[in-house]
Structures are given as C-alpha cells and as structure tokens.
Design a protein around this motif. Structure first.
Motif, PDB file in Angstrom:
ATOM      1  N   HIS A  28      -3.256  -7.954   0.165  1.00  0.00           N
ATOM      2  CA  HIS A  28      -2.262  -7.275  -0.680  1.00  0.00           C
ATOM      3  C   HIS A  28      -2.900  -6.275  -1.029  1.00  0.00           C
ATOM      4  N   ASP A  29      -4.272  -6.071  -1.334  1.00  0.00           N
ATOM      5  CA  ASP A  29      -4.752  -4.770  -1.808  1.00  0.00           C
ATOM      6  C   ASP A  29      -4.775  -3.887  -0.775  1.00  0.00           C
ATOM      7  N   ALA A  86      -2.340  -3.715   1.706  1.00  0.00           N
ATOM      8  CA  ALA A  86      -1.238  -3.092   1.829  1.00  0.00           C
ATOM      9  C   ALA A  86      -0.903  -2.098   0.790  1.00  0.00           C
ATOM     10  N   ASP A  87      -1.361  -2.412  -0.479  1.00  0.00           N
ATOM     11  CA  ASP A  87      -1.100  -1.308  -1.335  1.00  0.00           C
ATOM     12  C   ASP A  87      -1.799  -0.038  -1.140  1.00  0.00           C
ATOM     13  N   HIS A  88      -3.068  -0.079  -0.633  1.00  0.00           N
ATOM     14  CA  HIS A  88      -3.544   1.178  -0.250  1.00  0.00           C
ATOM     15  C   HIS A  88      -3.021   1.803   0.886  1.00  0.00           C
ATOM     16  N   ILE A  89      -2.429   1.104   1.868  1.00  0.00           N
ATOM     17  CA  ILE A  89      -1.639   1.764   2.950  1.00  0.00           C
ATOM     18  C   ILE A  89      -0.409   2.436   2.284  1.00  0.00           C
ATOM     19  N   GLN A  90       0.195   1.644   1.622  1.00  0.00           N
ATOM     20  CA  GLN A  90       1.291   2.531   1.098  1.00  0.00           C
ATOM     21  C   GLN A  90       1.004   3.649   0.308  1.00  0.00           C
ATOM     22  N   GLU A  91      -0.061   3.471  -0.409  1.00  0.00           N
ATOM     23  CA  GLU A  91      -0.393   4.760  -1.067  1.00  0.00           C
ATOM     24  C   GLU A  91      -0.614   5.982  -0.079  1.00  0.00           C
ATOM     25  N   ARG A 118       0.307   6.464   2.885  1.00  0.00           N
ATOM     26  CA  ARG A 118       1.506   6.670   3.429  1.00  0.00           C
ATOM     27  C   ARG A 118       2.267   7.711   2.606  1.00  0.00           C
ATOM     28  N   SER A 119       2.264   7.500   1.193  1.00  0.00           N
ATOM     29  CA  SER A 119       3.107   8.554   0.281  1.00  0.00           C
ATOM     30  C   SER A 119       2.190   9.822   0.496  1.00  0.00           C
ATOM     31  N   ASP A 120       0.880   9.679   0.434  1.00  0.00           N
ATOM     32  CA  ASP A 120       0.052  10.891   0.504  1.00  0.00           C
ATOM     33  C   ASP A 120       0.264  11.666   1.701  1.00  0.00           C
TER      34      ASP A 120
END
Length: 160
Positions: free
Chosen positions: A104-105, A107-112, A114-116
């Motif tokens: 989960h951590d 996945a959150d980092h990957i989402q960040e 991706r946004s960056d």
C-alpha cells in the motif's frame, strides 16, 4: 371304429406336445440346478470370508490394548505438530500483513510519482508552447523590422 385312428392320432399329438413341454421343463430344471450349484459355491466362499473376518476381529480386539497406548502418543504428537503449525501460520500471516502494508505504501508512492511526472510533462509542454510562441513573436518582430527598414531605409543617410 373310424374314430379310433383319429383319436389315436390326436392322443399321439397331445403326447408329443406333452413330451416337448417336459423337455423344455427338464432343460429349465437343469439350468436352475446349475445356478443353485453356483450359488452354493458363492455361499461357501462367503462363509469362509466371514470366518476369516471373525478371526481378524478377534485378533484386532486382542491388539487393541497396545493400540490405546499408541493412540495416546499419537494424540500427543499431533498436538505438538498442531501447535508448531499454528505458530508457523501466525508468522506467515504476520509477514503477509507486513507485505500488504508495504504494498500500500509503495502504491501511494507510485501514485505520487505518477502525479509528479504528469506535472513535469505539462510544464515541459507549456515551456515548448511558450518557446514556440516566443519564436513566432521574434519572427513577427523581425518581419516588421525588415519592413520598417525597407520603408525608412531610403530616407536615412548612409552610414559613415
């Protein structure tokens, strides 16, 4: 006495039919006797099997005294095995929970990330568009300047 030969013929025909019927009956009785013989053999085999089974039960009953001790030891070993398996399963489940938390951590980092990366991509696209617009403005200014030089050029004194 003309009826005597006809009655004899009728009687002989009836006797022939009766004999043929008795032959069929005799054949059926022979088949049934053979079948009964097979049944007798099978019943004899079943009787022997039943005697062997009874003897095996008697032997088993005699051996049951030693088996009770072995069952107690078996139960003890199974209890120990069960407790070891529960401990191992608990450790495995804990590791799975840890891995799920890490997943989960991540996945959150990957989402960040991706946004960056999307934000940086948009910034690069905007910079390219600004650069293109600036280039178009420079070209427009150069064209106007060239036009002015052509219009004003004949009026200006020559450069010394």
């Amino acid at each position: 006495m003309s009826g005597a030969p006809e009655s004899q013929r009728y009687f002989l025909n009836q006797l022939s039919v009766l004999i043929d019927g008795m032959k069929g009956l005799s054949t059926q009785v022979a088949r049934q006797v053979d079948a009964m013989g097979r049944y007798d053999v099978e019943f004899f085999k079943l009787g022997r099997s039943m005697n062997k089974f009874e003897n095996d039960l008697i032997d088993l009953r005699a051996d049951m005294g030693g088996v009770k001790l072995e069952i107690g030891q078996f139960r003890s070993e199974m209890g120990q095995f069960r407790s070891e398996m529960e401990a191992r399963l608990g450790a495995i489940l804990k590791r799975i929970d840890d891995l799920e938390g890490r997943a989960h951590d991540i996945a959150d980092h990957i989402q960040e990330l991706r946004s960056d990366s999307l934000r940086q991509y948009n910034e690069v696209i905007n910079a390219v568009q600004d650069s293109y617009q600036n280039r178009m403005s420079v070209n427009d200014i150069e064209e106007r300047l060239a036009e002015l030089e052509r219009l004003i050029g004949p009026r200006l004194p020559p450069a010394a």
